[in-house]
Motif scaffolding. Structure first.
Motif, PDB file in Angstrom:
ATOM      1  N   SER A 230       0.874  -1.173   0.000  1.00 30.32           N
ATOM      2  CA  SER A 230       0.000   0.000   0.000  1.00 30.32           C
ATOM      3  C   SER A 230       0.914   1.227   0.000  1.00 30.32           C
ATOM      4  N   PRO A 231       0.439   2.359  -0.492  1.00 27.52           N
ATOM      5  CA  PRO A 231       1.278   3.569  -0.480  1.00 27.52           C
ATOM      6  C   PRO A 231       1.778   3.916   0.923  1.00 27.52           C
ATOM      7  N   HIS A 232       0.888   3.849   1.904  1.00 28.63           N
ATOM      8  CA  HIS A 232       1.277   4.191   3.281  1.00 28.63           C
ATOM      9  C   HIS A 232       2.376   3.264   3.783  1.00 28.63           C
ATOM     10  N   GLU A 233       2.257   1.980   3.467  1.00 26.60           N
ATOM     11  CA  GLU A 233       3.239   1.000   3.931  1.00 26.60           C
ATOM     12  C   GLU A 233       4.611   1.265   3.323  1.00 26.60           C
ATOM     13  N   LEU A 234       4.658   1.566   2.037  1.00 21.08           N
ATOM     14  CA  LEU A 234       5.955   1.770   1.394  1.00 21.08           C
ATOM     15  C   LEU A 234       6.593   3.088   1.834  1.00 21.08           C
ATOM     16  N   ILE A 235       5.781   4.104   2.055  1.00 19.35           N
ATOM     17  CA  ILE A 235       6.316   5.363   2.581  1.00 19.35           C
ATOM     18  C   ILE A 235       6.939   5.126   3.959  1.00 19.35           C
ATOM     19  N   GLU A 236       6.254   4.358   4.792  1.00 21.20           N
ATOM     20  CA  GLU A 236       6.802   4.042   6.117  1.00 21.20           C
ATOM     21  C   GLU A 236       8.124   3.285   6.007  1.00 21.20           C
ATOM     22  N   LEU A 237       8.192   2.322   5.108  1.00 16.99           N
ATOM     23  CA  LEU A 237       9.435   1.563   4.929  1.00 16.99           C
ATOM     24  C   LEU A 237      10.565   2.475   4.471  1.00 16.99           C
ATOM     25  N   ALA A 238      10.272   3.374   3.543  1.00 12.94           N
ATOM     26  CA  ALA A 238      11.303   4.293   3.065  1.00 12.94           C
ATOM     27  C   ALA A 238      11.827   5.159   4.203  1.00 12.94           C
ATOM     28  N   GLU A 239      10.930   5.650   5.026  1.00 11.84           N
ATOM     29  CA  GLU A 239      11.354   6.502   6.139  1.00 11.84           C
ATOM     30  C   GLU A 239      12.092   5.693   7.205  1.00 11.84           C
ATOM     31  N   GLU A 240      11.633   4.467   7.468  1.00  7.85           N
ATOM     32  CA  GLU A 240      12.299   3.614   8.460  1.00  7.85           C
ATOM     33  C   GLU A 240      13.703   3.209   8.015  1.00  7.85           C
ATOM     34  N   THR A 241      13.933   3.111   6.723  1.00 16.29           N
ATOM     35  CA  THR A 241      15.252   2.708   6.231  1.00 16.29           C
ATOM     36  C   THR A 241      16.192   3.891   6.044  1.00 16.29           C
ATOM     37  N   GLY A 242      15.705   5.106   6.323  1.00 19.20           N
ATOM     38  CA  GLY A 242      16.618   6.238   6.357  1.00 19.20           C
ATOM     39  C   GLY A 242      16.343   7.386   5.418  1.00 19.20           C
ATOM     40  N   PHE A 243      15.327   7.311   4.582  1.00 17.90           N
ATOM     41  CA  PHE A 243      15.013   8.446   3.713  1.00 17.90           C
ATOM     42  C   PHE A 243      14.331   9.546   4.529  1.00 17.90           C
ATOM     43  N   PRO A 244      14.822  10.772   4.467  1.00 17.62           N
ATOM     44  CA  PRO A 244      14.176  11.858   5.202  1.00 17.62           C
ATOM     45  C   PRO A 244      12.798  12.208   4.660  1.00 17.62           C
ATOM     46  N   SER A 245      12.590  11.921   3.366  1.00 21.62           N
ATOM     47  CA  SER A 245      11.323  12.302   2.746  1.00 21.62           C
ATOM     48  C   SER A 245      10.912  11.252   1.729  1.00 21.62           C
ATOM     49  N   ALA A 246       9.617  10.924   1.708  1.00 26.42           N
ATOM     50  CA  ALA A 246       9.084   9.984   0.724  1.00 26.42           C
ATOM     51  C   ALA A 246       7.691  10.442   0.331  1.00 26.42           C
ATOM     52  N   GLN A 247       7.390  10.374  -0.958  1.00 28.55           N
ATOM     53  CA  GLN A 247       6.125  10.877  -1.487  1.00 28.55           C
ATOM     54  C   GLN A 247       5.485   9.851  -2.406  1.00 28.55           C
ATOM     55  N   HIS A 248       4.195   9.678  -2.265  1.00 30.56           N
ATOM     56  CA  HIS A 248       3.434   8.789  -3.130  1.00 30.56           C
ATOM     57  C   HIS A 248       2.904   9.580  -4.326  1.00 30.56           C
ATOM     58  N   ILE A 249       3.185   9.075  -5.551  1.00 30.20           N
ATOM     59  CA  ILE A 249       2.635   9.671  -6.766  1.00 30.20           C
ATOM     60  C   ILE A 249       1.509   8.758  -7.234  1.00 30.20           C
ATOM     61  N   SER A 250       0.298   9.225  -7.125  1.00 28.39           N
ATOM     62  CA  SER A 250      -0.869   8.386  -7.392  1.00 28.39           C
ATOM     63  C   SER A 250      -1.198   8.319  -8.875  1.00 28.39           C
ATOM     64  N   THR A 251      -2.049   7.360  -9.206  1.00 26.78           N
ATOM     65  CA  THR A 251      -2.531   7.244 -10.575  1.00 26.78           C
ATOM     66  C   THR A 251      -3.281   8.506 -10.993  1.00 26.78           C
ATOM     67  N   SER A 252      -4.048   9.074 -10.075  1.00 25.83           N
ATOM     68  CA  SER A 252      -4.795  10.289 -10.418  1.00 25.83           C
ATOM     69  C   SER A 252      -3.854  11.445 -10.752  1.00 25.83           C
ATOM     70  N   THR A 253      -2.720  11.508 -10.055  1.00 28.99           N
ATOM     71  CA  THR A 253      -1.728  12.545 -10.362  1.00 28.99           C
ATOM     72  C   THR A 253      -1.168  12.355 -11.756  1.00 28.99           C
ATOM     73  N   LEU A 254      -0.820  11.109 -12.101  1.00 32.89           N
ATOM     74  CA  LEU A 254      -0.296  10.822 -13.443  1.00 32.89           C
ATOM     75  C   LEU A 254      -1.345  11.115 -14.511  1.00 32.89           C
ATOM     76  N   THR A 255      -2.595  10.776 -14.211  1.00 35.90           N
ATOM     77  CA  THR A 255      -3.671  11.018 -15.172  1.00 35.90           C
ATOM     78  C   THR A 255      -3.837  12.507 -15.437  1.00 35.90           C
ATOM     79  N   GLU A 256      -3.842  13.294 -14.370  1.00 37.30           N
ATOM     80  CA  GLU A 256      -3.991  14.744 -14.522  1.00 37.30           C
ATOM     81  C   GLU A 256      -2.812  15.345 -15.271  1.00 37.30           C
TER      82      GLU A 256
END
Length: 279
Positions: A230-256
């Motif tokens: 899930s987007p929330h799960e992967l963002i959490e993993l990125a932050e837990e492994t040391g990334f200061p910032s992580a952002q989800h780019i959704s399908t709706s964003t790509l569509t727009e």
């Protein structure tokens, strides 16, 4: 000589079909992959090239490639000069955008056999291998792609864009976490872009039958889906492994961003999403 992996071939042909079949404006203009593959006559009649049933796939592969390309161009304008493509397959950025590539060192990391075939095809077609393009062969099962990347001249102390598309679902959860840990240690100001597949229960109803079919086909060919996020799960993993910032780019964003106002209704599926993590 070993040819391209079947998934890489399909992606290359879907990109070409987007140019041939879909209305303008095209999200991505890429027929170089078609030249590399040089499929047998009648390839457009293959079941996996059906214009109707592959519309979502065409939209998916062109949207993610365009998004990645936009990120690379943006970062290059800000002085980033290293671009790493993990599981590069038949990526054609270096051939299509040499005016940008020449300002970077581009590292394509992939299996040795298919990459050797690609190298040969690039030479045969007259593209060659420019000095700024490094083809980095690696056996992902027995070698460290990170060590091979360093040996090819990658400098982890300099900012970079690292990209992995269409790969995470084939890796174990632990392998995905290890990749995140490696890349979280990149020089500050680096960017990691990866695609990921949503769990079945998060998909639109109309996409679930297709996902089941895709997973069954992948399993039958010996490359089953191993990791869904899930987007929330992967963002959490990125932050837990040391990334200061992580952002989800959704399908709706790509569509727009890339598909707004299209008369043909082409749009990317919800199944594949994008994560952008920065150091």
């Amino acid at each position: 000589m070993i040819g391209p992996e079947s998934t890489a071939e399909r992606v290359a042909l879907w990109r070409a079909l987007h140019v041939e079949l879909d209305q303008s404006p095209h999200v991505l203009e890429d027929e170089v992959g078609l030249r590399l593959v040089d499929p047998a006559p009648g390839w457009r009649g293959r079941a996996d090239m059906n214009p109707e049933t592959t519309a979502l796939s065409r939209a998916c592969v062109t949207a993610r490639a365009r998004f990645v390309e936009d990120v690379v161009i943006e970062q290059a304008a800000q002085g980033v000069d290293q671009y790493v493509i993990l599981g590069a397959g038949l990526d054609t950025f270096a051939q299509r955008r040499p005016e940008i590539g020449a300002r970077l060192t581009v590292f394509e990391v992939d299996q040795a056999g298919p990459q050797a075939w690609k190298r040969q095809r690039l030479v045969e077609l007259g593209y060659g291998i420019p000095e700024w393009l490094r083809l980095v062969p690696v056996d992902f099962e027995t070698e460290s792609w990170w060590d091979r990347l360093i040996s090819a001249g990658f400098d982890p102390q300099r900012r970079a864009v690292v990209v992995s598309t269409g790969v995470s679902m084939y890796l174990t959860r632990e392998a995905n976490i290890q990749t995140l840990r490696h890349l979280a240690a990149l020089a500050p100001g680096s960017t990691f872009v990866t695609t990921f597949q949503l769990p079945l229960e998060l998909l639109d109803d109309e996409e679930r039958p297709m996902r089941r079919a895709v997973e069954n086909a992948a399993r039958a060919s010996g490359v089953p889906f191993l990791s869904l996020f899930s987007p929330h799960e992967l963002i959490e993993l990125a932050e837990e492994t040391g990334f200061p910032s992580a952002q989800h780019i959704s399908t709706s964003t790509l569509t727009e961003r890339y598909f707004a106002g299209r008369a043909d209704g082409l749009r990317p599926p919800s199944a594949e999403q994008i994560l952008v993590a920065t150091t």
